[in-house]
Scaffold this motif. Structure first.
Motif, PDB file in Angstrom:
ATOM      1  N   VAL A 209       0.819  -1.006  -0.224  1.00  0.00           N
ATOM      2  CA  VAL A 209      -0.129   0.061  -0.192  1.00  0.00           C
ATOM      3  C   VAL A 209       1.016   1.006  -0.209  1.00  0.00           C
ATOM      4  CG1 VAL A 209      -1.440   1.480   1.362  1.00  0.00           C
ATOM      5  CG2 VAL A 209      -1.732  -1.061   1.117  1.00  0.00           C
ATOM      6  N   LEU A 210       1.762   1.222   1.062  1.00  0.00           N
ATOM      7  CA  LEU A 210       2.849   1.911   1.004  1.00  0.00           C
ATOM      8  C   LEU A 210       3.397   2.278  -0.666  1.00  0.00           C
ATOM      9  CD1 LEU A 210       3.802   4.039   3.139  1.00  0.00           C
ATOM     10  CD2 LEU A 210       2.473   2.685   3.912  1.00  0.00           C
ATOM     11  N   HIS A 211       3.635   1.621  -0.709  1.00  0.00           N
ATOM     12  CA  HIS A 211       4.530   1.168  -2.360  1.00  0.00           C
ATOM     13  C   HIS A 211       3.468   1.845  -3.533  1.00  0.00           C
ATOM     14  CE1 HIS A 211       7.261   0.120  -5.655  1.00  0.00           C
ATOM     15  NE2 HIS A 211       5.820  -0.270  -6.420  1.00  0.00           N
ATOM     16  N   ILE A 212       2.491   1.807  -3.284  1.00  0.00           N
ATOM     17  CA  ILE A 212       2.107   1.717  -4.501  1.00  0.00           C
ATOM     18  C   ILE A 212       1.035   3.805  -4.440  1.00  0.00           C
ATOM     19  CG2 ILE A 212      -0.059   1.513  -3.564  1.00  0.00           C
ATOM     20  CD1 ILE A 212       0.192   0.307  -6.881  1.00  0.00           C
ATOM     21  N   THR A 213       0.594   3.937  -2.971  1.00  0.00           N
ATOM     22  CA  THR A 213       1.077   5.407  -3.147  1.00  0.00           C
ATOM     23  C   THR A 213       1.790   6.183  -3.349  1.00  0.00           C
ATOM     24  OG1 THR A 213      -0.279   4.823  -1.007  1.00  0.00           O
ATOM     25  CG2 THR A 213       0.761   6.674  -1.340  1.00  0.00           C
ATOM     26  N   ALA A 214       2.945   5.496  -2.829  1.00  0.00           N
ATOM     27  CA  ALA A 214       4.562   6.661  -3.554  1.00  0.00           C
ATOM     28  C   ALA A 214       4.631   6.470  -5.182  1.00  0.00           C
ATOM     29  CB  ALA A 214       5.409   6.262  -2.778  1.00  0.00           C
ATOM     30  N   ASP A 215       4.476   5.696  -5.500  1.00  0.00           N
ATOM     31  CA  ASP A 215       4.331   4.962  -6.613  1.00  0.00           C
ATOM     32  C   ASP A 215       3.333   6.763  -7.714  1.00  0.00           C
ATOM     33  OD1 ASP A 215       6.561   4.060  -9.281  1.00  0.00           O
ATOM     34  OD2 ASP A 215       4.272   2.940  -9.260  1.00  0.00           O
ATOM     35  N   GLY A 216       2.711   7.115  -6.862  1.00  0.00           N
ATOM     36  CA  GLY A 216       1.178   7.874  -7.431  1.00  0.00           C
ATOM     37  C   GLY A 216       2.542   8.543  -8.110  1.00  0.00           C
ATOM     38  N   GLY A 217       2.964   9.225  -7.774  1.00  0.00           N
ATOM     39  CA  GLY A 217       3.436  10.276  -7.709  1.00  0.00           C
ATOM     40  C   GLY A 217       3.720  11.694  -6.880  1.00  0.00           C
ATOM     41  N   ASP A 218       2.659  11.674  -5.707  1.00  0.00           N
ATOM     42  CA  ASP A 218       2.753  12.960  -4.922  1.00  0.00           C
ATOM     43  C   ASP A 218       3.048  12.006  -3.439  1.00  0.00           C
ATOM     44  OD1 ASP A 218       1.981  14.664  -3.217  1.00  0.00           O
ATOM     45  OD2 ASP A 218      -0.720  15.029  -4.459  1.00  0.00           O
ATOM     46  N   ALA A 219       4.016  12.889  -3.449  1.00  0.00           N
ATOM     47  CA  ALA A 219       4.957  12.289  -2.061  1.00  0.00           C
ATOM     48  C   ALA A 219       4.014  13.104  -0.994  1.00  0.00           C
ATOM     49  CB  ALA A 219       6.879  13.414  -2.079  1.00  0.00           C
ATOM     50  N   ALA A 220       3.358  13.917  -0.852  1.00  0.00           N
ATOM     51  CA  ALA A 220       2.697  14.087   0.441  1.00  0.00           C
ATOM     52  C   ALA A 220       1.013  13.699   0.684  1.00  0.00           C
ATOM     53  CB  ALA A 220       1.578  15.687  -0.067  1.00  0.00           C
ATOM     54  N   ASP A 221       1.803  12.405  -0.917  1.00  0.00           N
ATOM     55  CA  ASP A 221       0.044  11.456   0.230  1.00  0.00           C
ATOM     56  C   ASP A 221       0.869  10.292   1.038  1.00  0.00           C
ATOM     57  OD1 ASP A 221      -2.487  11.982  -1.097  1.00  0.00           O
ATOM     58  OD2 ASP A 221      -1.713  11.278  -3.285  1.00  0.00           O
ATOM     59  N   VAL A 222       2.207  10.112   0.915  1.00  0.00           N
ATOM     60  CA  VAL A 222       2.719   9.064   1.657  1.00  0.00           C
ATOM     61  C   VAL A 222       2.419   9.269   3.422  1.00  0.00           C
ATOM     62  CG1 VAL A 222       4.992   8.031   1.432  1.00  0.00           C
ATOM     63  CG2 VAL A 222       4.166   8.792  -0.710  1.00  0.00           C
ATOM     64  N   PRO A 223       2.422  10.398   4.096  1.00  0.00           N
ATOM     65  CA  PRO A 223       2.390  10.162   4.872  1.00  0.00           C
ATOM     66  C   PRO A 223       0.933  10.375   5.526  1.00  0.00           C
ATOM     67  CG  PRO A 223       4.051  11.770   4.925  1.00  0.00           C
ATOM     68  CD  PRO A 223       3.264  11.499   3.393  1.00  0.00           C
ATOM     69  N   LEU A 224       0.207  10.810   4.891  1.00  0.00           N
ATOM     70  CA  LEU A 224      -1.101  10.309   5.250  1.00  0.00           C
ATOM     71  C   LEU A 224      -1.112   8.779   4.864  1.00  0.00           C
ATOM     72  CD1 LEU A 224      -3.830  11.581   5.550  1.00  0.00           C
ATOM     73  CD2 LEU A 224      -4.133  11.436   3.437  1.00  0.00           C
ATOM     74  N   ALA A 225      -1.109   8.299   4.306  1.00  0.00           N
ATOM     75  CA  ALA A 225      -1.267   6.866   3.934  1.00  0.00           C
ATOM     76  C   ALA A 225      -0.470   5.765   5.443  1.00  0.00           C
ATOM     77  CB  ALA A 225      -0.635   6.135   2.898  1.00  0.00           C
ATOM     78  N   ALA A 226       0.634   6.374   5.113  1.00  0.00           N
ATOM     79  CA  ALA A 226       1.183   5.766   6.446  1.00  0.00           C
ATOM     80  C   ALA A 226       0.734   5.468   8.006  1.00  0.00           C
ATOM     81  CB  ALA A 226       2.703   6.069   7.213  1.00  0.00           C
ATOM     82  N   ALA A 227       0.170   6.570   8.314  1.00  0.00           N
ATOM     83  CA  ALA A 227      -0.470   7.579   8.985  1.00  0.00           C
ATOM     84  C   ALA A 227      -1.817   6.406   9.400  1.00  0.00           C
ATOM     85  CB  ALA A 227      -1.333   8.800   9.150  1.00  0.00           C
ATOM     86  N   ALA A 228      -2.917   5.952   8.768  1.00  0.00           N
ATOM     87  CA  ALA A 228      -3.893   5.718   7.776  1.00  0.00           C
ATOM     88  C   ALA A 228      -3.073   3.589   8.698  1.00  0.00           C
ATOM     89  CB  ALA A 228      -4.324   5.826   6.338  1.00  0.00           C
TER      90      ALA A 228
END
Length: 380
Positions: free
Chosen positions: A35-54
């Protein structure tokens, strides 16, 4: 990941919807690191901390530390180390939004909606471990998916050597560190096969590797070549840039360590290769061919090293090699069976034409790569 210019808004999504879509993705075969990989691969780095928090919030709610498979717990530990911002966990997932506002001010409604929308439509993935709905109330020791693992002290030494090899700016030092790591990997793997004996069923499992560019296709070729030489099967999912390797615990660890080590050597070799007279696409074509040739030659060398190690191990144990070979063949059959169960509809990737100069330069560089201490480049 959708950007503000392309995102189609869906109404009524709340912050806790992230948790709903996350657990849904888990039930479809995805794991925290995926999940973290696919989020980071989306191209918006600001989404990664949000994904990690979830991911970390859900892990606390679900009691993952005491219930999840050990591989899952290790992924969570890695995510927590890389993303230390924690959302306070309350008794109810509806309070996730309040925690987000307190710890991640840039977690806007727009961003939360977009991430939830992305996770909602993640496709099904092969289940490598049980999802949260199948976890026991309390994980036994060992858990149901656990298997005898390589000695953690040896793995720590190998990881330490590879980490130093990747960080040093001195090629000779990196080569020496990599050679030592490979020596430990080979010695432990052969010894483990002998200790298991002919009547022991191998603990076969799958593990995912997340690859990054550039030259991802060529990196997959290197991973596949290493796996083929070590009784490990590889499948590659192009769209999500995730490879799954299937094999025994010891062999999987060996492949991961060798891949990390040889990828460092390949990267350095291709960077040092002479690309004089080439520009743009011609340089990229040369480098792709270089890495393809490197992978092909490494596969040949590893298969030869495996044959020598098998014969040497049999001699050290004072048993005929004909008694050791069936043990390894049986493990290969078990790996093939598990691979077919997980991925019944795979297809073999087709090769493509490559720059001949780059291909042969890569093979030459592979002849100079170290597999064990004292191993010398092959005579040509």
């Amino acid at each position: 990941m959708a950007t503000e210019g392309t995102y189609i808004r869906t109404s009524g999504i709340r912050p806790d919807a992230l948790l709903v879509e996350l657990t849904g993705a888990y039930e479809r075969g995805w794991q925290p690191a995926d999940v973290l990989h696919i989020t980071a691969d989306g191209g918006d780095a600001a989404d990664v901390p949000l994904a990690a928090a979830a991911v970390l919030f859900e892990a606390t709610l679900s009691g993952a530390a005491d219930r999840a498979p050990t591989d899952w717990v290790e992924q969570l530990r890695t995510i927590a180390d890389r993303h230390p911002v924690a959302v306070p966990v309350t008794a109810h997932p509806d309070d996730f939004g309040a925690g987000l506002r307190a710890t991640l001010p840039n977690a806007t409604r727009y961003r939360i909606d977009g991430l939830a929308f992305t996770w909602k439509y993640l496709p099904r993935f092969a289940r490598l471990t049980p999802p949260p709905s199948q976890w026991p109330h309390h994980r036994s020791a060992p858990d149901g998916t656990a298997a005898p693992a390589p000695d953690p002290r040896i793995l720590d030494r190998i990881r330490g050597l590879l980490s130093k090899a990747e960080s040093t700016d001195f090629p000779d030092e990196a080569e020496a560190l990599t050679a030592k790591a490979q020596e430990l990997v080979t010695r432990y793997s052969v010894g483990a096969a002998l200790l298991a004996g002919p009547s022991t069923t191998a603990h076969v499992r799958g593990r995912r590797l997340h690859l990054e560019g550039p030259y991802i296709r060529e990196k997959v070729l290197l991973l596949t070549a290493i796996g083929d030489a070590n009784r490990v099967r590889t499948v590659w999912f192009t769209r999500v840039r995730i490879a799954t390797v299937v094999g025994s615990v010891v062999d999987l660890q060996q492949v991961e360590m060798l891949f990390a080590s040889l990828l460092v050597q390949a990267t350095r070799a291709v960077s040092a290769a002479d690309t004089a007279g080439r520009r743009g696409g011609a340089t990229a074509a040369f480098r792709r061919a270089f890495l393809t040739g490197f992978a092909a030659r490494i596969g040949e060398r590893l298969r030869a090293a495996d044959a020598r190690a098998t014969a040497g191990a049999a001699a050290d144990a004072q048993i005929p090699v004909t008694e050791l070979a069936p043990i390894l063949a049986r493990r290969s059959d078990e790996v093939d069976a598990e691979f077919a169960r997980l991925f019944p509809t795979t297809r073999t990737a087709r090769s493509r034409g490559v720059d001949a100069d780059g291909f042969h330069a890569g093979r030459d560089a592979a002849d100079s790569a170290t597999l064990t201490p004292g191993d010398h480049p092959l005579a040509r």
